[in-house]
Write an enzyme that holds these catalytic residues in place. Structure first.
Site, short mmCIF file in Angstrom:
data_model
loop_
_atom_site.label_atom_id
_atom_site.label_comp_id
_atom_site.label_asym_id
_atom_site.label_seq_id
_atom_site.Cartn_x
_atom_site.Cartn_y
_atom_site.Cartn_z
N GLU A 36 118.78 138.14 18.68
CA GLU A 36 119.03 136.64 18.28
C GLU A 36 117.71 135.93 18.24
O GLU A 36 117.44 135.17 17.46
CB GLU A 36 119.91 135.91 19.09
CG GLU A 36 121.43 136.37 18.94
CD GLU A 36 121.93 136.12 17.80
OE1 GLU A 36 121.41 135.04 16.93
OE2 GLU A 36 122.93 136.75 17.15
N CYS A 191 128.00 132.78 0.19
CA CYS A 191 127.57 131.53 0.21
C CYS A 191 126.06 131.39 0.32
O CYS A 191 125.53 130.66 1.24
CB CYS A 191 128.35 130.40 1.43
SG CYS A 191 128.32 128.74 0.98
N CYS A 198 130.71 131.99 -5.44
CA CYS A 198 132.14 131.36 -5.08
C CYS A 198 133.27 131.94 -5.52
O CYS A 198 134.51 131.90 -4.99
CB CYS A 198 132.03 129.82 -5.79
SG CYS A 198 130.85 128.83 -5.04
N CYS A 201 134.60 134.20 -2.74
CA CYS A 201 134.69 133.49 -1.46
C CYS A 201 136.07 133.24 -0.91
O CYS A 201 136.93 132.80 -1.67
CB CYS A 201 133.83 132.24 -1.43
SG CYS A 201 133.62 131.38 -0.11
N CYS A 207 137.10 124.44 -0.20
CA CYS A 207 135.92 123.87 -0.20
C CYS A 207 135.69 122.99 -1.20
O CYS A 207 135.84 122.95 -2.45
CB CYS A 207 135.06 125.16 -0.78
SG CYS A 207 133.17 124.76 -0.86
#
Length: 355
Positions: A36, A191, A198, A201, A207
């Site tokens: 991370e 995205c 899209c 998606c 959305c």
DNA sequence: AATTCGTGGAT
DNA sequence: TATCCAAGAAT
């Protein structure tokens, strides 16, 4: 509230998500944490080789806590944002000393460790411990800004607060580990910043940006500012044995704590470099050999680096090895934490000049 | 709230 | 080639 957002995302993640990144194997809090930190403002493809080498050298939090700081920085060399490496080791020492070598499992305690902020703490909770916590990295910001058509640049507090609210709202009680990975994967693979896919998606139905055919408007872009231009001499000073003088950067500021080449005031002309070396470093040098200069771009300014080679004519040890000055052979220098352009200069000076 | 802090991938 | 901006946090 039962959120179909998470259900659809999880279903997509099961068949299309990334399940075999290096930090997904032998998953534990230490590996999740290091990944991370490395991934902050850094792309996955860049991080992977660094993560592998880092884990080989520092397999657990004790190894990291006990290591010489130069060893840690050398494994960060080229990755950038070097405060991350220094903070990583400080936090490792805190975990060993204050938490008996076990990572804490609360948002507050994780955020008390230097280098761990709100999103990173949440990522560790979710990924390492399966505890529900909302993350908000660049991927999630993009997905949520589009899904909810949240205008404005996420660097603004009001925009950021809305995004955090949505992030908390969508994060499910169950399968937080997969959800957290899944929403990042969606942002990275579907995205995307430009030309989002899209049509494939799982969140297309709800959305708002897609419905308005305005995905390119979200998230709002950062206001642009001209980057100032700075200039510096960097000198490759060699002694009679082919060793090079290196200087440690101050602990804070750009390239903090790294080893670099000595710099000279750009006010000096090329014909004044010998005098500058005498005044700044106390070294008698021969005629300088100029190498083609190049421009290195940081996040907030451009730096024109003008390198020059000089040979010491007098006694090189008038500059003694110390905490911030060292004479090293090229191959020894390359084992230190060096800034990327300096590593490049010492490896392939002619190549560096072409940058 | 606005700056500072690196480097390289993507376009 | 120039620009944007990444699995952000500290100050």
């Amino acid at each position: 509230m039962h959120d179909r957002f998470a259900d659809k995302l999880l279903q997509w993640y099961d068949s299309h998500g990334r399940h075999d990144l290096p930090w997904h194997h032998n998953r534990n809090a230490y590996r999740v944490w290091v990944s991370e930190i490395m991934l902050q403002q850094t792309q996955v493809t860049t991080v992977i080789p660094y993560f592998e080498a880092f884990m080989e050298r520092f397999p657990d939090v004790h190894a990291l806590a006990e290591a010489p700081v130069d060893d840690v920085l050398s494994h960060w060399s080229g990755l950038g944002y070097y405060a991350r490496a220094r903070n990583l080791q400080k936090a490792a020492q805190t975990v060993v000393q204050d938490f008996a070598g076990e990572f804490p499992q609360t948002q507050e305690e994780l955020e008390s460790l230097t280098g761990i902020g709100r999103s990173t703490a949440a990522a560790i909770l979710a990924q390492a411990f399966g505890i529900r916590a909302a993350i908000l990295d660049g991927n999630v910001k993009r997905v949520l800004a589009r899904y909810h058509a949240i205008p404005g640049w996420p660097g603004q507090t009001a925009v950021l607060n809305q995004l955090w609210h949505r992030a908390e709202e969508h994060t499910p009680e169950q399968r937080v580990r997969d959800y957290t990975q899944g929403i990042m994967d969606l942002g990275a693979m579907v995205c995307t910043r430009s030309r989002p896919a899209c049509e494939s998606c799982p969140l297309q139905e709800g959305c708002t940006a897609y419905a308005q055919n305005e995905t390119s408007l979200y998230p709002g872009s950062k206001p642009k500012k001209a980057k100032p231009e700075k200039t510096t001499w960097m000198v490759i000073i060699e002694d009679g044995e082919g060793r090079i003088l290196l200087e440690r950067r101050p602990p804070s500021g750009i390239w903090g704590g790294l080893w670099s080449l000595p710099e000279l005031d750009p006010a000096y002309g090329a014909d004044e470099l010998q005098e500058a070396c005498e005044q700044s470093l106390g070294l008698d040098c021969g005629e300088p050999e100029l190498i083609s200069g190049f421009r290195h771009t940081f996040s907030h300014y451009h730096l024109h680096i003008q390198p020059a080679r000089l040979n010491v004519t007098g006694r090189a040890n008038t500059v003694a090895d110390s905490d911030h000055l060292k004479w090293l052979h090229r191959h020894e220098a390359l084992n230190l934490g060096l800034p990327a352009p300096i590593r490049s200069l010492l490896t392939e000076p002619e190549q560096a000049a072409l940058l």
